[in-house]
Design an enzyme around this catalytic site. Structure first.
Site, PDB file in Angstrom:
ATOM      1  N   LYS A  31     -16.531 -22.106  -3.443  1.00 36.04           N
ATOM      2  CA  LYS A  31     -17.735 -21.511  -3.802  1.00 36.04           C
ATOM      3  C   LYS A  31     -18.024 -19.645  -4.506  1.00 36.04           C
ATOM      4  O   LYS A  31     -18.343 -19.082  -4.886  1.00 36.04           O
ATOM      5  CB  LYS A  31     -18.837 -21.662  -2.211  1.00 36.04           C
ATOM      6  N   LYS A  35     -18.844 -16.921  -7.546  1.00 37.30           N
ATOM      7  CA  LYS A  35     -19.916 -16.317  -7.007  1.00 37.30           C
ATOM      8  C   LYS A  35     -19.661 -15.055  -8.071  1.00 37.30           C
ATOM      9  O   LYS A  35     -19.972 -14.608  -8.170  1.00 37.30           O
ATOM     10  CB  LYS A  35     -20.337 -16.149  -6.361  1.00 37.30           C
ATOM     11  N   GLU A 140       2.474  -1.528   3.933  1.00 35.95           N
ATOM     12  CA  GLU A 140       1.539  -2.732   5.310  1.00 35.95           C
ATOM     13  C   GLU A 140       2.282  -2.148   6.343  1.00 35.95           C
ATOM     14  O   GLU A 140       2.176  -2.594   7.638  1.00 35.95           O
ATOM     15  CB  GLU A 140       1.386  -3.719   5.407  1.00 35.95           C
ATOM     16  N   ASP A 170      -1.855  -4.671   9.036  1.00 34.38           N
ATOM     17  CA  ASP A 170      -0.186  -4.868   9.237  1.00 34.38           C
ATOM     18  C   ASP A 170      -0.115  -2.997  10.294  1.00 34.38           C
ATOM     19  O   ASP A 170       0.911  -3.531  10.363  1.00 34.38           O
ATOM     20  CB  ASP A 170      -0.156  -6.121   8.436  1.00 34.38           C
ATOM     21  N   ILE A 239     -14.147  -6.607   0.849  1.00 34.47           N
ATOM     22  CA  ILE A 239     -13.782  -7.863   1.569  1.00 34.47           C
ATOM     23  C   ILE A 239     -15.270  -8.655   0.972  1.00 34.47           C
ATOM     24  O   ILE A 239     -15.277  -9.940   1.717  1.00 34.47           O
ATOM     25  CB  ILE A 239     -12.940  -8.175   2.751  1.00 34.47           C
ATOM     26  N   ASP A 289      -7.023  27.327 -15.057  1.00 36.40           N
ATOM     27  CA  ASP A 289      -5.953  27.719 -15.206  1.00 36.40           C
ATOM     28  C   ASP A 289      -5.593  26.143 -15.223  1.00 36.40           C
ATOM     29  O   ASP A 289      -6.045  24.402 -15.569  1.00 36.40           O
ATOM     30  CB  ASP A 289      -4.387  27.915 -14.884  1.00 36.40           C
TER      31      ASP A 289
HETATM   32  O1  1VU Z   1     -25.159 -16.633  -0.308  1.00 34.40           O
HETATM   33  P1  1VU Z   1     -24.002 -17.636  -1.087  1.00 34.40           P
HETATM   34  O2  1VU Z   1     -23.711 -18.634   0.714  1.00 34.40           O
HETATM   35  O3  1VU Z   1     -23.961 -18.015  -2.201  1.00 34.40           O
HETATM   36  O4  1VU Z   1     -22.625 -16.740  -0.546  1.00 34.40           O
HETATM   37  C1  1VU Z   1     -22.298 -15.929   0.727  1.00 34.40           C
HETATM   38  C2  1VU Z   1     -21.038 -15.450   0.391  1.00 34.40           C
HETATM   39  O5  1VU Z   1     -19.874 -17.484  -0.296  1.00 34.40           O
HETATM   40  C3  1VU Z   1     -20.832 -15.094  -0.168  1.00 34.40           C
HETATM   41  N1  1VU Z   1     -19.329 -13.982  -0.303  1.00 34.40           N
HETATM   42  C4  1VU Z   1     -18.091 -13.755  -1.292  1.00 34.40           C
HETATM   43  N2  1VU Z   1     -18.266 -13.737  -2.444  1.00 34.40           N
HETATM   44  C5  1VU Z   1     -16.943 -13.561  -2.829  1.00 34.40           C
HETATM   45  N3  1VU Z   1     -16.118 -12.801  -2.272  1.00 34.40           N
HETATM   46  C6  1VU Z   1     -16.230 -12.461  -1.052  1.00 34.40           C
HETATM   47  N4  1VU Z   1     -15.647 -11.759  -0.459  1.00 34.40           N
HETATM   48  C7  1VU Z   1     -16.900 -13.461  -0.244  1.00 34.40           C
HETATM   49  N5  1VU Z   1     -18.030 -12.732   0.987  1.00 34.40           N
HETATM   50  C8  1VU Z   1     -18.579 -13.711   1.340  1.00 34.40           C
HETATM   51  O6  1VU Z   1     -21.641 -13.704  -0.103  1.00 34.40           O
HETATM   52  C9  1VU Z   1     -22.833 -14.592   0.198  1.00 34.40           C
HETATM   53  C10 1VU Z   1     -23.189 -13.720   1.752  1.00 34.40           C
HETATM   54  O7  1VU Z   1     -22.062 -13.757   2.283  1.00 34.40           O
HETATM   55  P2  1VU Z   1     -22.300 -13.932   4.036  1.00 34.40           P
HETATM   56  O8  1VU Z   1     -22.765 -12.762   4.226  1.00 34.40           O
HETATM   57  O9  1VU Z   1     -22.762 -14.993   4.470  1.00 34.40           O
HETATM   58  O10 1VU Z   1     -20.499 -13.536   4.054  1.00 34.40           O
HETATM   59  P3  1VU Z   1     -19.945 -15.130   4.979  1.00 34.40           P
HETATM   60  O11 1VU Z   1     -20.081 -15.535   6.199  1.00 34.40           O
HETATM   61  O12 1VU Z   1     -20.045 -15.944   3.517  1.00 34.40           O
HETATM   62  O13 1VU Z   1     -18.270 -14.355   4.676  1.00 34.40           O
HETATM   63  C11 1VU Z   1     -17.711 -13.252   5.620  1.00 34.40           C
HETATM   64  C12 1VU Z   1     -15.923 -13.096   4.846  1.00 34.40           C
HETATM   65  C13 1VU Z   1     -16.489 -11.857   5.775  1.00 34.40           C
HETATM   66  C14 1VU Z   1     -15.732 -14.366   5.832  1.00 34.40           C
HETATM   67  C15 1VU Z   1     -16.222 -13.595   3.842  1.00 34.40           C
HETATM   68  O14 1VU Z   1     -16.797 -11.659   3.616  1.00 34.40           O
HETATM   69  C16 1VU Z   1     -14.647 -13.353   3.390  1.00 34.40           C
HETATM   70  O15 1VU Z   1     -14.069 -14.119   3.695  1.00 34.40           O
HETATM   71  N6  1VU Z   1     -14.251 -12.259   3.074  1.00 34.40           N
HETATM   72  C17 1VU Z   1     -13.044 -11.697   2.730  1.00 34.40           C
HETATM   73  C18 1VU Z   1     -11.554 -11.571   3.654  1.00 34.40           C
HETATM   74  C19 1VU Z   1     -10.588 -11.322   2.578  1.00 34.40           C
HETATM   75  O16 1VU Z   1     -10.742 -11.973   2.134  1.00 34.40           O
HETATM   76  N7  1VU Z   1      -9.546 -11.105   4.173  1.00 34.40           N
HETATM   77  C20 1VU Z   1      -8.374 -10.958   3.768  1.00 34.40           C
HETATM   78  C21 1VU Z   1      -8.302  -9.422   2.750  1.00 34.40           C
HETATM   79  S1  1VU Z   1      -8.345  -8.158   4.241  1.00 34.40           S
HETATM   80  C22 1VU Z   1      -7.140  -8.372   4.499  1.00 34.40           C
HETATM   81  O17 1VU Z   1      -5.887  -8.595   3.879  1.00 34.40           O
HETATM   82  C23 1VU Z   1      -6.753  -7.050   5.594  1.00 34.40           C
HETATM   83  C24 1VU Z   1      -7.546  -7.380   6.735  1.00 34.40           C
END
Ligand code: 1VU
Length: 304
Positions: A31, A35, A140, A170, A239, A289
């Site tokens: 999903k 998006k 990291e 990390d 993120i 410069d």
């Molecule tokens: O409104 P909709 O339901 O249609 O969509 C949601 C949601 O699906 C979407 N959305 C995203 N779409 C694409 N990429 C994303 N990264 C993303 N994040 C959210 O936007 C709409 C609103 O989202 P929300 O506010 O309801 O947020 P959720 O609860 O769905 O998600 C929050 C998290 C943090 C879980 C989500 O943003 C996410 O999975 N982010 C990426 C996490 C990630 O990649 N972590 C690893 C990299 S960071 C790292 O390695 C070091 C710490």
């Protein structure tokens, strides 16, 4: 998708391809992948197979990436990258197979937890002798930070090195930072500045700043993104879609800066050509410069 065109152009830092907001998307979440066409304001999306994907969902992530890049990615007119798992992980063989199967449709390979020169050599070897991938690696760990110059030297000889992301979370654990770092992240100042400085030794290596994981705190994000831009980072890992516009703006030169840079370059070229001068006064007060000329070119290259 602009995939192979981007790679063939030999893009490099400062000349063409900005990576301001670098949005990570968990590849196991179909999903979220669908998006992506709506996030028109981000420079770069990274389909993640690593920390954003549960151990049990890695294969689903690979299948989603394969399907997405073959079926849907042509709707997205910006860079689409894949973050594989670390070369020392159990998942790397399957990830390498995916990358080879997809080689023409990935704009840039993101490689986490690169700790040594040997990690880069191993990956290049597995991907094939004529390794033409654009590559961004993650720093990291303490070892990675200390050895960064050698790692980048090797990476740039084996790949088209494009950047380094600071993997702050990390790194903090590995470096023994006691507990979580604070919101201001002052504990990470040395690491962040070392990454920027080391990247500057390599023409093509964009320094990409740490993630701001408290994703609902947009004021804190803005502050940290502006600080990163002032310190010389060229972009920041994000993120959540809400983080994108703030980060894109923080790493974009202001209108004032663009006008300043354009005028300065014109004045430099005029003075050099007509008067043979390499140093002169600009707008009545600043001595111009070569370093300021480089700064002005940098600003214009970062402008969208
Ligand atoms: O409104 P909709 O339901 O249609 O969509 C949601 C949601 O699906 C979407 N959305 C995203 N779409 C694409 N990429 C994303 N990264 C993303 N994040 C959210 O936007 C709409 C609103 O989202 P929300 O506010 O309801 O947020 P959720 O609860 O769905 O998600 C929050 C998290 C943090 C879980 C989500 O943003 C996410 O999975 N982010 C990426 C996490 C990630 O990649 N972590 C690893 C990299 S960071 C790292 O390695 C070091 C710490």
């Amino acid at each position: 998708m602009a995939a192979s065109a981007i790679r063939q152009a030999g893009t490099y830092f400062g000349r063409s391809l900005p990576r301001r907001a670098v949005l990570t998307v968990p590849s196991s979440d179909w999903k979220k992948l669908t998006k992506l066409p709506t996030f028109t304001n981000t420079d770069c999306v990274v389909l993640d197979l690593e920390d954003g994907v549960a151990e049990s969902a890695k294969q689903l992530g690979r299948e989603n990436i394969f399907r997405y890049l073959n079926e849907s990615a042509s709707n997205i007119n910006r860079e689409i990258c894949v973050r594989i798992n670390a070369v020392t992980s159990n998942h790397i063989n399957d990830d390498v197979k995916l990358i080879k199967d997809l080689s023409t449709s990935i704009d840039c390979l993101f490689v986490p937890k690169v700790d040594s020169v040997d990690d880069m050599k191993w990956l290049a070897n597995r991907l094939g002798s004529k390794c033409q991938y654009n590559l961004v690696l993650y720093c990291e760990s303490a070892r990675s930070l200390v050895d960064l110059r050698s790692i980048l030297t090797t990476a740039s000889s084996l790949f088209s090195l494009q950047g380094v992301v600071f993997g702050s979370d990390d790194f903090s654990v590995d470096a023994g930072i006691n507990g979580r770092y604070t919101l201001e992240a002052s504990e990470l100042t040395y690491a962040r500045q070392k990454i920027v400085t080391t990247c500057r030794l390599f023409e093509n290596a964009q320094p990409i700043d740490m993630v701001y994981i408290n994703f609902k705190d947009l004021d804190g994000l803005k502050k940290q993104a502006e600080q990163g831009a002032a310190w010389g980072f060229t972009g920041k890992q994000v993120i959540h879609p809400q983080q994108v516009p703030i980060v894109q703006a923080a790493f974009s030169p202001s209108e004032w800066a663009r006008v300043w840079a354009k005028e300065l370059i014109e004045a430099y070229e005029r003075h050099e050509k007509e008067e043979g001068k390499g140093a002169f006064t600009f707008r009545g007060q600043t001595m111009v410069d070569k370093p300021l000329l480089r700064r002005a070119r940098y600003i214009l290259n970062m402008a969208p």
